[in-house]
Scaffold this motif. Structure first.
Motif, PDB file in Angstrom:
ATOM      1  N   THR A  48      58.247  74.332  43.286  1.00 27.79           N
ATOM      2  CA  THR A  48      57.233  75.398  43.260  1.00 27.79           C
ATOM      3  C   THR A  48      56.305  75.209  42.069  1.00 27.79           C
ATOM      4  OG1 THR A  48      58.788  76.926  44.312  1.00 27.79           O
ATOM      5  CG2 THR A  48      56.900  77.893  43.188  1.00 27.79           C
ATOM      6  N   PHE A  49      56.839  74.791  40.956  1.00 25.47           N
ATOM      7  CA  PHE A  49      56.047  74.519  39.752  1.00 25.47           C
ATOM      8  C   PHE A  49      54.955  73.490  40.047  1.00 25.47           C
ATOM      9  CE2 PHE A  49      56.292  72.392  35.311  1.00 25.47           C
ATOM     10  CZ  PHE A  49      55.126  73.025  34.912  1.00 25.47           C
ATOM     11  N   LEU A  50      55.331  72.367  40.662  1.00 25.69           N
ATOM     12  CA  LEU A  50      54.337  71.337  40.985  1.00 25.69           C
ATOM     13  C   LEU A  50      53.325  71.853  41.993  1.00 25.69           C
ATOM     14  CD1 LEU A  50      56.266  67.939  41.237  1.00 25.69           C
ATOM     15  CD2 LEU A  50      55.300  69.074  39.239  1.00 25.69           C
ATOM     16  N   ARG A  51      53.784  72.582  42.977  1.00 29.19           N
ATOM     17  CA  ARG A  51      52.883  73.082  44.015  1.00 29.19           C
ATOM     18  C   ARG A  51      51.883  74.097  43.452  1.00 29.19           C
ATOM     19  NH1 ARG A  51      54.321  71.974  49.251  1.00 29.19           N
ATOM     20  NH2 ARG A  51      53.401  73.919  50.012  1.00 29.19           N
ATOM     21  N   CYS A  52      52.286  74.834  42.430  1.00 28.76           N
ATOM     22  CA  CYS A  52      51.341  75.740  41.774  1.00 28.76           C
ATOM     23  C   CYS A  52      50.292  74.964  40.986  1.00 28.76           C
ATOM     24  CB  CYS A  52      52.081  76.704  40.852  1.00 28.76           C
ATOM     25  SG  CYS A  52      52.965  78.040  41.696  1.00 28.76           S
ATOM     26  N   ILE A  53      50.700  73.881  40.342  1.00 28.93           N
ATOM     27  CA  ILE A  53      49.745  73.067  39.585  1.00 28.93           C
ATOM     28  C   ILE A  53      48.658  72.542  40.505  1.00 28.93           C
ATOM     29  CG2 ILE A  53      49.458  70.905  38.301  1.00 28.93           C
ATOM     30  CD1 ILE A  53      52.246  71.392  37.102  1.00 28.93           C
ATOM     31  N   ASN A  54      49.065  72.069  41.689  1.00 26.95           N
ATOM     32  CA  ASN A  54      48.108  71.490  42.632  1.00 26.95           C
ATOM     33  C   ASN A  54      47.509  72.535  43.580  1.00 26.95           C
ATOM     34  OD1 ASN A  54      46.846  69.028  43.169  1.00 26.95           O
ATOM     35  ND2 ASN A  54      48.040  68.711  45.015  1.00 26.95           N
ATOM     36  N   ARG A  55      47.860  73.797  43.333  1.00 23.53           N
ATOM     37  CA  ARG A  55      47.343  74.940  44.098  1.00 23.53           C
ATOM     38  C   ARG A  55      47.729  74.908  45.576  1.00 23.53           C
ATOM     39  NH1 ARG A  55      46.568  78.053  39.880  1.00 23.53           N
ATOM     40  NH2 ARG A  55      45.011  79.701  40.153  1.00 23.53           N
ATOM     41  N   LEU A  56      48.833  74.227  45.881  1.00 24.24           N
ATOM     42  CA  LEU A  56      49.398  74.361  47.212  1.00 24.24           C
ATOM     43  C   LEU A  56      50.118  75.699  47.332  1.00 24.24           C
ATOM     44  CD1 LEU A  56      50.747  70.740  47.637  1.00 24.24           C
ATOM     45  CD2 LEU A  56      48.771  71.740  48.786  1.00 24.24           C
ATOM     46  N   GLU A  57      50.501  76.261  46.187  1.00 22.97           N
ATOM     47  CA  GLU A  57      50.999  77.627  46.102  1.00 22.97           C
ATOM     48  C   GLU A  57      50.109  78.385  45.124  1.00 22.97           C
ATOM     49  OE1 GLU A  57      53.275  79.114  47.745  1.00 22.97           O
ATOM     50  OE2 GLU A  57      54.616  77.553  48.523  1.00 22.97           O
ATOM     51  N   LYS A  58      49.771  79.603  45.455  1.00 20.50           N
ATOM     52  CA  LYS A  58      48.972  80.428  44.550  1.00 20.50           C
ATOM     53  C   LYS A  58      49.900  81.125  43.573  1.00 20.50           C
ATOM     54  CE  LYS A  58      45.698  84.283  44.470  1.00 20.50           C
ATOM     55  NZ  LYS A  58      44.955  85.284  45.296  1.00 20.50           N
ATOM     56  N   PRO A  59      49.739  80.900  42.269  1.00 17.33           N
ATOM     57  CA  PRO A  59      50.605  81.568  41.292  1.00 17.33           C
ATOM     58  C   PRO A  59      50.457  83.076  41.353  1.00 17.33           C
ATOM     59  CG  PRO A  59      49.393  79.749  40.280  1.00 17.33           C
ATOM     60  CD  PRO A  59      48.789  79.972  41.636  1.00 17.33           C
ATOM     61  N   SER A  60      51.520  83.772  40.981  1.00 14.43           N
ATOM     62  CA  SER A  60      51.463  85.225  40.897  1.00 14.43           C
ATOM     63  C   SER A  60      50.893  85.684  39.564  1.00 14.43           C
ATOM     64  CB  SER A  60      52.866  85.819  41.085  1.00 14.43           C
ATOM     65  OG  SER A  60      53.405  85.420  42.330  1.00 14.43           O
ATOM     66  N   GLY A  61      50.991  84.830  38.561  1.00 19.73           N
ATOM     67  CA  GLY A  61      50.475  85.167  37.241  1.00 19.73           C
ATOM     68  C   GLY A  61      50.403  83.942  36.359  1.00 19.73           C
ATOM     69  N   GLY A  62      49.748  84.082  35.221  1.00 23.23           N
ATOM     70  CA  GLY A  62      49.636  82.981  34.279  1.00 23.23           C
ATOM     71  C   GLY A  62      48.387  82.153  34.497  1.00 23.23           C
ATOM     72  N   GLN A  63      48.256  81.098  33.694  1.00 17.71           N
ATOM     73  CA  GLN A  63      47.076  80.252  33.729  1.00 17.71           C
ATOM     74  C   GLN A  63      47.475  78.776  33.707  1.00 17.71           C
ATOM     75  OE1 GLN A  63      45.604  82.229  30.058  1.00 17.71           O
ATOM     76  NE2 GLN A  63      43.617  82.333  31.111  1.00 17.71           N
ATOM     77  N   ILE A  64      46.677  77.955  34.391  1.00 14.43           N
ATOM     78  CA  ILE A  64      46.845  76.499  34.366  1.00 14.43           C
ATOM     79  C   ILE A  64      45.493  75.895  34.018  1.00 14.43           C
ATOM     80  CG2 ILE A  64      47.484  74.440  35.680  1.00 14.43           C
ATOM     81  CD1 ILE A  64      49.134  76.246  37.517  1.00 14.43           C
ATOM     82  N   PHE A  65      45.498  75.021  33.010  1.00 14.13           N
ATOM     83  CA  PHE A  65      44.265  74.371  32.576  1.00 14.13           C
ATOM     84  C   PHE A  65      44.382  72.863  32.791  1.00 14.13           C
ATOM     85  CE2 PHE A  65      44.658  78.263  30.204  1.00 14.13           C
ATOM     86  CZ  PHE A  65      43.371  78.767  30.127  1.00 14.13           C
ATOM     87  N   PHE A  66      43.340  72.264  33.370  1.00 16.16           N
ATOM     88  CA  PHE A  66      43.278  70.814  33.518  1.00 16.16           C
ATOM     89  C   PHE A  66      42.060  70.317  32.751  1.00 16.16           C
ATOM     90  CE2 PHE A  66      41.852  66.943  35.750  1.00 16.16           C
ATOM     91  CZ  PHE A  66      42.983  66.170  35.546  1.00 16.16           C
ATOM     92  N   ARG A  67      42.326  69.467  31.752  1.00 14.72           N
ATOM     93  CA  ARG A  67      41.263  68.993  30.852  1.00 14.72           C
ATOM     94  C   ARG A  67      40.457  70.162  30.286  1.00 14.72           C
ATOM     95  NH1 ARG A  67      40.098  63.474  31.154  1.00 14.72           N
ATOM     96  NH2 ARG A  67      37.981  63.919  30.460  1.00 14.72           N
ATOM     97  N   GLY A  68      41.150  71.237  29.936  1.00 13.34           N
ATOM     98  CA  GLY A  68      40.518  72.384  29.320  1.00 13.34           C
ATOM     99  C   GLY A  68      39.882  73.365  30.276  1.00 13.34           C
ATOM    100  N   GLU A  69      39.814  73.032  31.560  1.00  7.03           N
ATOM    101  CA  GLU A  69      39.205  73.902  32.560  1.00  7.03           C
ATOM    102  C   GLU A  69      40.290  74.678  33.297  1.00  7.03           C
ATOM    103  OE1 GLU A  69      36.529  73.569  36.692  1.00  7.03           O
ATOM    104  OE2 GLU A  69      37.112  71.757  35.585  1.00  7.03           O
TER     105      GLU A  69
END
Length: 365
Positions: A48-69
């Protein structure tokens, strides 16, 4: 690692489903060129962690940044970021109506607008690197599981991602096919690809990783170098998990033993510890001769029969402990001459004692 640039940062990530909460508060950062293996018990949110990073799952909360974005739920942004965040699934996900070459070149041509000739040249070069150039015209149903997974990896590489997420890439494979896939991933590590790998192959994780994330209870419960996590974990849950990885236990309550099932379990245990095929066969032989064949002849009074196999990583030594009830009796004495010779030639020592129960301890070479 090639440098210290932070590619990915995760802050307070959570994910809730109707009946579970696999991720509660996940925090981490990943640097360019870093290889991170994610381990832990089943159901602790690793995939689930990996799928949230790649947005295959929509997180319920928190933030993910890729190259600062920050990655948000904007379709255009997600499509763009997925070109830079590749993912390899345990079930391959190849298009069955396309041959190998078409599976690889379709995404670069459609998403990156690369010409067919350039995409084909790149695909053939990547196929050659994984020794599957000769399979370019084959269809997925003509390939083995290991070949399909290597093609899936090539398909991801063709998009030239900045980070690759592997979701248990060997879990769907026959044990004989695992090594080829792990070799391919190791070669990517040597080329400084940034990777996050959910895996149950512990020796592989220990050898290939810069850091290990041990996930438990919806968080990254402990992280550190492979040496720290596998040899000197600091937290109790980590210690328990690592110890269980090196132990196989089975209790037989009656004579209705499924021989093939237990033999398969022993083979899987040996493979996870990267034991040789010869040692795996020895463990299977010991079970078959000392429990399945010998002890079962003695009647119901011997049950329950306990078998434990311990693996000492530092000494590359396996110990088998067999505990049975009934009158004093050393099961090693029941083995036929040929099997006894094989067993005795494959062990360092044998110790038998009777303390209300029959206890036989074998140290396997």
């Amino acid at each position: 690692m090639s440098d210290s640039e932070t590619l990915l940062e995760v802050r307070h990530l959570s994910k809730k489903f109707a009946d579970s909460e696999p991720l509660r508060d996940v925090n981490c950062s990943v640097r360019r060129g870093e290889v991170i293996s994610i381990i832990g018990p089943s159901g602790t949110g690793k995939s689930t962690f990996l799928r949230c990073i790649n947005r295959l799952e929509k997180p319920s909360g928190g933030q993910i940044f890729f190259r600062g974005e920050e990655i948000k739920d904007e379709p255009a942004q997600i499509r763009r970021l997925r070109q830079k965040i590749g993912m390899v699934f345990q079930s391959f996900n190849l298009f069955s109506n396309m041959n190998v070459l078409e599976n690889i070149i379709t995404a670069p041509m459609m998403l990156k607008k690369i010409g067919r000739a350039e995409a084909t040249e790149q695909a053939m070069r990547l196929l050659e690197a994984v020794e599957l150039k000769q399979k370019a015209a084959n269809y997925p149903d003509e390939l083995s599981g290991g070949q399909k997974q290597r093609i899936a990896i090539v398909r991801t590489l063709a998009m030239e991602p900045e980070i690759i997420l592997f979701d248990e890439p060997t879990s769907a494979l026959d044990p004989r096919m695992v090594d080829d896939v792990l070799f391919t991933i190791r070669s990517l590590a040597r080329k400084n690809y940034t990777m996050m790998i959910v895996t149950h192959e512990m020796r592989f994780a220990q050898n290939v990783s810069d850091r290990i994330f041990f996930m438990n209870d919806g968080i990254i419960y402990e992280e550190g170098s492979p040496q720290q996590i596998f040899e000197a974990p600091k937290k109790d849950a980590t210690k328990i998990f690592i110890q269980r990885l090196k132990t196989y236990e089975k209790v037989f309550d009656n004579a209705q033993i499924n021989l093939l099932e237990v033999q398969s379990d022993i083979e899987a245990f040996a493979r996870k510890q990267f034991m040789s095929g010869r040692r795996a066969m020895t463990l299977q032989l010991i079970f078959e001769e000392l429990i399945y064949e010998s002890l079962l002849k003695r009647g119901d009074e011997i049950f329950p029969v306990e078998m434990k196999m311990f693996y000492n990583d530092a000494q590359a030594e396996c110990e088998i402990k067999i505990v049975s009830g009934g009158a004093e009796h050393n099961p090693l004495e029941d083995v036929d001459e040929i099997s006894a010779s094989i067993i005795k030639g494959s062990i360092k020592s044998a110790e038998f004692k009777f303390d209300g129960k029959n206890i036989l301890i074998l140290k396997v070479k």
